[in-house]
Design an enzyme around this catalytic site. Structure first.
Site, PDB file in Angstrom:
ATOM      1  N   GLU A  51      49.293  22.351  28.539  1.00  0.00           N
ATOM      2  CA  GLU A  51      49.949  21.074  28.816  1.00  0.00           C
ATOM      3  C   GLU A  51      49.241  20.309  29.933  1.00  0.00           C
ATOM      4  O   GLU A  51      49.179  19.080  29.914  1.00  0.00           O
ATOM      5  CB  GLU A  51      51.412  21.304  29.192  1.00  0.00           C
ATOM      6  CG  GLU A  51      52.294  21.773  28.056  1.00  0.00           C
ATOM      7  CD  GLU A  51      52.256  23.287  27.867  1.00  0.00           C
ATOM      8  OE1 GLU A  51      52.989  23.799  27.008  1.00  0.00           O
ATOM      9  OE2 GLU A  51      51.483  23.963  28.583  1.00  0.00           O
ATOM     10  N   PRO A 268      40.440  35.766  25.530  1.00  0.00           N
ATOM     11  CA  PRO A 268      41.901  35.811  25.642  1.00  0.00           C
ATOM     12  C   PRO A 268      42.470  34.488  26.143  1.00  0.00           C
ATOM     13  O   PRO A 268      41.832  33.769  26.919  1.00  0.00           O
ATOM     14  CB  PRO A 268      42.151  36.937  26.652  1.00  0.00           C
ATOM     15  CG  PRO A 268      40.896  37.751  26.651  1.00  0.00           C
ATOM     16  CD  PRO A 268      39.796  36.762  26.400  1.00  0.00           C
ATOM     17  N   GLU A 311      36.079  26.786  29.818  1.00  0.00           N
ATOM     18  CA  GLU A 311      34.808  26.848  29.103  1.00  0.00           C
ATOM     19  C   GLU A 311      34.984  27.039  27.597  1.00  0.00           C
ATOM     20  O   GLU A 311      34.088  27.551  26.930  1.00  0.00           O
ATOM     21  CB  GLU A 311      33.928  27.974  29.663  1.00  0.00           C
ATOM     22  CG  GLU A 311      33.397  27.718  31.054  1.00  0.00           C
ATOM     23  CD  GLU A 311      32.294  28.692  31.442  1.00  0.00           C
ATOM     24  OE1 GLU A 311      31.277  28.215  31.987  1.00  0.00           O
ATOM     25  OE2 GLU A 311      32.437  29.908  31.198  1.00  0.00           O
ATOM     26  N   ASN A 335      45.535  25.842  20.042  1.00  0.00           N
ATOM     27  CA  ASN A 335      45.034  24.509  19.740  1.00  0.00           C
ATOM     28  C   ASN A 335      43.775  24.564  18.877  1.00  0.00           C
ATOM     29  O   ASN A 335      42.688  24.863  19.372  1.00  0.00           O
ATOM     30  CB  ASN A 335      44.750  23.774  21.057  1.00  0.00           C
ATOM     31  CG  ASN A 335      44.187  22.394  20.851  1.00  0.00           C
ATOM     32  OD1 ASN A 335      44.244  21.854  19.750  1.00  0.00           O
ATOM     33  ND2 ASN A 335      43.648  21.820  21.902  1.00  0.00           N
ATOM     34  N   ILE A 337      42.609  21.878  17.383  1.00  0.00           N
ATOM     35  CA  ILE A 337      41.985  20.556  17.482  1.00  0.00           C
ATOM     36  C   ILE A 337      40.714  20.639  18.310  1.00  0.00           C
ATOM     37  O   ILE A 337      39.694  20.017  17.987  1.00  0.00           O
ATOM     38  CB  ILE A 337      42.974  19.542  18.090  1.00  0.00           C
ATOM     39  CG1 ILE A 337      44.185  19.366  17.169  1.00  0.00           C
ATOM     40  CG2 ILE A 337      42.299  18.204  18.338  1.00  0.00           C
ATOM     41  CD1 ILE A 337      45.340  18.609  17.801  1.00  0.00           C
TER      42      ILE A 337
END
Length: 422
Positions: A51, A268, A311, A335, A337
């Site tokens: 977020e 992870p 990274e 995510n 995207i």
């Protein structure tokens, strides 16, 4: 919530043993601040790392529209707070999210007197929403999403959930399906703007570095990206069986892997699990090389471990194919995207409810493929390592898919400014 405060303190002490940031400024969580009081802040709440990275996209747009803006940034996790520190400019303030009791929330609002509050994605708290409404602080939910499971849970607590959602000044949803669910809770959904994550620009230098390392490696790289609890064990168990060729169900995978001499890479999702995952790799009889130990290039090992923050673009540049973490356990997926925007082909598991529409659109665009298990996902990834034209096509479709859905940040920033002027 008031009675649960000792439990919160105990939890913070436990987590602080591994992540000392949780032991910093604990009193902020209860509405007591060393930071100077003020007024006129634009307040954004970004609970965790993901977020906060999304907040960065919106903050950039807001600063362009509101020169001299003073940002008040609140976070709930150590990774979110660490990431958020890099977003601050002179005059900005960062504190922990207030624990959702009437006293803590009122002290927070009285101390900082924000002009507006912007919550990101899912963070709606009953006392916070009620106190903002009472204080005349417009509180909005931006980049809002709500899964079917979360809706069911909220409806079971409708007596407390519906008043909280009705207290919001506006809700701007990611998808029309999400908007419909939010409206069932009484949320004042005024627009569907899409997902802010599409507006993130991947770090081109990191992508280039990753590609250079991949070329130097000389063999295909398969990445388990943003992996969550339980997924690394699945992944490593299959790799172990690949090496031993002990389980007939994985014979085809084993043969293909040996032929391709694949380099495996695990990143992870949460930094507090880096040590745990490194130990897990070694317990499966595999050697490990950690990103934190690399100097000019990766070191030889059975498995590379991406134990760094900020990274992901480098890791996606380094990979020929990425398996989407969080989607092989019932966790809703991470995510995808970002992977698409970096031009990395994605294989996702069955659980993608956190990014349901993005996953559906990515698959339809040919930027991602679906697998019903980790074993099948590895077979798919291995097949892609032998299919250079197929990988190229997926990469191009991924960047095109990401570019086609941009624009939410500009719309959201404009809506915030409009609400301030109303």
């Amino acid at each position: 919530m008031w009675l649960a405060q000792p439990l919160l303190r105990r939890k913070l002490a436990r987590r602080g043993a591994a992540e000392p940031v949780y032991l910093q400024a604990v009193q902020e969580r209860f509405g007591y601040y060393d930071a100077p009081s003020g007024a006129g802040f634009i307040w954004l709440h970004a609970v965790s790392l993901g977020e906060t990275r999304t907040a960065a996209i919106l903050i950039k747009q807001l600063r362009q529209r509101l020169p001299g803006m003073r940002l008040l940034l609140t976070n709930g996790t150590a990774t979110g707070r660490a990431e958020g520190a890099g977003l601050l400019q002179p005059g900005d303030i960062q504190v922990w999210q207030p624990w959702d009791t009437p006293g803590a929330v009122q002290r927070f609002l009285q101390h900082f007197k924000p002009r507006i509050g912007v919550l990101l994605e899912t963070e709606v708290w009953p006392n916070l929403a009620a106190a903002c409404r009472q204080a005349g602080v417009p509180l909005v939910l931006a980049n809002a999403r709500l899964s079917e499971k979360s809706l069911r849970n909220a409806l079971r607590l409708a007596w407390i959930a519906k008043p909280a959602y009705r207290s919001l000044a506006a809700v701007w949803a990611q998808t029309e399906i999400g908007a419909q669910r939010l409206r069932q809770l009484g949320a004042p959904v005024s627009a569907v703007f899409g997902n802010l994550k599409f507006d993130a620009a991947p770090d081109a230098a990191q992508i280039a570095q990753g590609k250079a390392w991949r070329a130097a490696c000389g063999r295909p790289v398969i990445l388990l990206a943003s992996s969550r609890e339980g997924e690394e064990a699945q992944f490593l168990q299959i790799l172990q069986s690949i090496r031993a060729e002990a389980q007939a169900v994985h014979t085809q995978v084993a043969t293909e892997s040996i032929a391709n001499k694949v380099q495996w890479l695990i990143v992870p999702r949460h930094p507090q699990r880096f040590e745990e995952v490194a130990a897990l790799i070694e317990r499966h009889g595999l050697s490990v090389s950690r990103r934190s130990a690399w100097a000019s290039q990766p070191q030889a090992a059975d498995v590379w471990l991406g134990d760094s923050l900020g990274e992901m673009a480098l890791y996606y540049g380094l990979a020929d194919v990425a398996l989407l973490g969080g989607s092989f356990e019932p966790l809703g997926g991470q995510n995808l995207i970002e992977a698409a925007a970096c031009g990395c082909p994605v294989v996702m598991g069955p659980s993608t409810f956190n990014f349901a529409q993005a996953a559906r659109l990515a698959e339809a665009a040919g930027a991602a493929r679906r697998a019903d298990s980790m074993a099948v996902a590895l077979q798919t990834a291995l097949a892609l390592t032998r299919d250079a034209p197929g990988r190229t096509a997926m990469a191009e479709r991924g960047t095109g898919f990401a570019a086609a859905h941009r624009g939410a940040a500009d719309k959201t920033a404009a809506a915030v400014v409009a609400l301030l002027g109303s």
